[in-house]
Scaffold this active site. Structure first.
Site, mmCIF file in Angstrom:
data_model
loop_
_atom_site.group_PDB
_atom_site.id
_atom_site.type_symbol
_atom_site.label_atom_id
_atom_site.label_comp_id
_atom_site.label_asym_id
_atom_site.label_seq_id
_atom_site.Cartn_x
_atom_site.Cartn_y
_atom_site.Cartn_z
ATOM 1 N N LYS A 193 34.074 6.033 -32.320
ATOM 2 C CA LYS A 193 34.126 5.286 -33.578
ATOM 3 C C LYS A 193 33.039 4.225 -33.568
ATOM 4 O O LYS A 193 32.972 3.415 -32.635
ATOM 5 C CB LYS A 193 35.497 4.635 -33.757
ATOM 6 C CG LYS A 193 35.819 4.273 -35.195
ATOM 7 C CD LYS A 193 36.027 5.528 -36.044
ATOM 8 C CE LYS A 193 36.715 5.225 -37.369
ATOM 9 N NZ LYS A 193 36.927 6.459 -38.151
ATOM 10 N N THR B 117 38.980 9.400 -33.564
ATOM 11 C CA THR B 117 38.214 8.170 -33.725
ATOM 12 C C THR B 117 39.017 7.124 -34.492
ATOM 13 O O THR B 117 38.812 5.923 -34.309
ATOM 14 C CB THR B 117 36.876 8.444 -34.437
ATOM 15 O OG1 THR B 117 37.114 8.884 -35.770
ATOM 16 C CG2 THR B 117 36.072 9.495 -33.683
ATOM 17 N N ASP B 118 39.947 7.568 -35.325
ATOM 18 C CA ASP B 118 40.820 6.626 -36.019
ATOM 19 C C ASP B 118 41.703 5.883 -35.017
ATOM 20 O O ASP B 118 41.935 4.674 -35.157
ATOM 21 C CB ASP B 118 41.680 7.356 -37.048
ATOM 22 C CG ASP B 118 42.459 6.404 -37.936
ATOM 23 O OD1 ASP B 118 41.823 5.678 -38.733
ATOM 24 O OD2 ASP B 118 43.701 6.369 -37.817
ATOM 25 N N PHE C 239 -5.795 -16.008 -26.733
ATOM 26 C CA PHE C 239 -5.913 -14.567 -26.519
ATOM 27 C C PHE C 239 -7.393 -14.216 -26.501
ATOM 28 O O PHE C 239 -8.067 -14.265 -27.533
ATOM 29 C CB PHE C 239 -5.182 -13.784 -27.605
ATOM 30 C CG PHE C 239 -5.029 -12.320 -27.280
ATOM 31 C CD1 PHE C 239 -4.461 -11.910 -26.088
ATOM 32 C CD2 PHE C 239 -5.467 -11.352 -28.169
ATOM 33 C CE1 PHE C 239 -4.332 -10.563 -25.781
ATOM 34 C CE2 PHE C 239 -5.331 -10.002 -27.873
ATOM 35 C CZ PHE C 239 -4.762 -9.611 -26.675
ATOM 36 N N ARG D 113 -3.834 -20.377 -30.777
ATOM 37 C CA ARG D 113 -3.208 -19.559 -31.814
ATOM 38 C C ARG D 113 -1.722 -19.879 -31.913
ATOM 39 O O ARG D 113 -1.118 -20.428 -30.990
ATOM 40 C CB ARG D 113 -3.390 -18.074 -31.533
ATOM 41 C CG ARG D 113 -2.643 -17.590 -30.300
ATOM 42 C CD ARG D 113 -2.645 -16.076 -30.195
ATOM 43 N NE ARG D 113 -1.942 -15.620 -28.998
ATOM 44 C CZ ARG D 113 -1.622 -14.357 -28.749
ATOM 45 N NH1 ARG D 113 -1.926 -13.410 -29.626
ATOM 46 N NH2 ARG D 113 -0.991 -14.022 -27.637
ATOM 47 N N GLN E 41 2.454 -10.665 -23.070
ATOM 48 C CA GLN E 41 2.948 -10.013 -21.862
ATOM 49 C C GLN E 41 3.229 -11.034 -20.760
ATOM 50 O O GLN E 41 4.246 -10.958 -20.056
ATOM 51 C CB GLN E 41 1.933 -8.982 -21.352
ATOM 52 C CG GLN E 41 1.823 -7.729 -22.215
ATOM 53 C CD GLN E 41 0.754 -7.834 -23.281
ATOM 54 O OE1 GLN E 41 0.478 -8.934 -23.774
ATOM 55 N NE2 GLN E 41 0.170 -6.702 -23.651
ATOM 56 N N ASN F 64 5.001 -9.094 -31.644
ATOM 57 C CA ASN F 64 4.090 -10.209 -31.895
ATOM 58 C C ASN F 64 4.051 -10.464 -33.390
ATOM 59 O O ASN F 64 3.459 -9.695 -34.151
ATOM 60 C CB ASN F 64 2.694 -9.878 -31.362
ATOM 61 C CG ASN F 64 1.824 -11.111 -31.199
ATOM 62 O OD1 ASN F 64 2.043 -12.115 -31.867
ATOM 63 N ND2 ASN F 64 0.844 -11.037 -30.328
ATOM 64 N N HIS G 18 2.480 -11.880 -36.007
ATOM 65 C CA HIS G 18 1.142 -12.446 -36.178
ATOM 66 C C HIS G 18 1.104 -13.498 -37.283
ATOM 67 O O HIS G 18 1.667 -13.313 -38.357
ATOM 68 C CB HIS G 18 0.152 -11.333 -36.511
ATOM 69 C CG HIS G 18 0.085 -10.262 -35.470
ATOM 70 N ND1 HIS G 18 -0.394 -10.492 -34.200
ATOM 71 C CD2 HIS G 18 0.437 -8.947 -35.523
ATOM 72 C CE1 HIS G 18 -0.334 -9.357 -33.507
ATOM 73 N NE2 HIS G 18 0.175 -8.417 -34.279
#
Length: 290
Positions: free
Chosen positions: A12, A57-58, A154, A171, A218, A244, A246
């Protein structure tokens, strides 16, 4: 050539259950989304339609609600452990249970003891697997959106015929953290400090993101994972996925304005996606936990 039934499971999905503890003047609330997946001796139902071994599933859904009432929800981890062990222990055909829990956080409105406000888009996650002999708990979070407005650069990357991105010494670094960490010795005790453990890992992730001078996303990812494992000896590994988000400088020259790192536009797609695992080299592997 033979055609055979491969791995299979059923259950479920996304049972929404809200447990309110009304004991005392100040109420507590746990808002969960619970999914159950069972696997075991279910070849007959696939091959011949024989439902004799099938727990509906009930019934799984009803078990979630009944357990919330009978046992409460001390934490998502404890609740998931209790359910997984119940399904394996009570059903002869079930060999393995996986219970996935999401928790949506609510903060108190301090005017009363019974008023709450939903907290942002961050979601706490838990995945419990149990097969009668081994139990694994992977806790985590997703939707933790963070941003450093400086302290990130970077540069020095490969430049080929299709490279247009300029290098930068300053940045905006923004991401939405999705992290999962595996506990080495899980326990189902309601007194187990699951909430405290989650709070501590979250704190370490945030502090390390904020305190790391980043030369790449990273590098930041690894620093966050390493810090968590250094300070949480009960964890064997942590997996992180960090897009990322940006932020590009807006071009204001057409309007006769300069832009010294003041105005950006946030691009939602496409985005770089950084993923990695940090682990203890002496921790036993448990790929089945994931």
């Amino acid at each position: 050539m033979a055609i055979v039934l491969g791995d299979n499971r059923y259950g479920k999905a996304e049972v929404r259950v809200v447990r309110v503890d009304r004991s005392g003047d100040t109420h507590t609330l746990r808002d969960l989304n619970v999914s159950v997946a069972l696997s075991g001796e279910f070849a007959a139902v696939h091959l011949t339609g024989d439902n004799a071994a099938v727990l509906t599933t009930d019934a799984q859904k009803n078990t979630v609600f009944a357990f919330a009432r009978e046992h409460g929800v001390a934490s998502p981890e404890e609740f998931g452990l209790r359910l997984a062990r119940h399904f394996v222990g009570s059903q002869p055909a079930v060999r393995r249970a996986r219970v996935t829990v999401e928790e949506y956080a609510w903060d108190r409105v301090p005017v009363t003891g019974h008023s709450f406000v939903r907290r942002g888009g961050e979601i706490r996650t838990v995945r419990v697997t149990h097969d009668g002999s081994a139990t694994h708990v992977v806790a985590g979070l997703r939707g933790l959106t963070v941003l450093n407005s400086t302290g990130s650069e970077f540069r020095g990357y490969v430049k080929d015929a299709y490279t247009t991105l300029p290098e930068t010494l300053d940045r905006v670094l923004a991401t939405e953290v999705h992290a999962e960490w595996r506990h080495l010795s899980p326990t189902a005790s309601p007194e187990a400090p699951w909430d405290a453990s989650f709070t501590e890992v979250r704190r370490l992730l945030l502090e390390t993101f904020a305190g790391t001078y980043s030369r790449s996303l990273q590098q930041t990812l690894y620093a966050m994972g390493r810090r968590v494992l250094e300070e949480c000896p009960g964890l064997g590994e942590i997996r992180l996925s960090m897009p990322n988000r940006h932020h590009f400088l807006a071009d204001l020259e057409p309007f006769g304005l300069d832009n010294p790192g003041a105005v950006f536009y946030a691009a939602d797609r496409p985005y770089g996606l950084i993923e990695g695992t940090v682990l203890r080299d002496d921790a036993p592997p448990a790929e089945e936990a994931w």
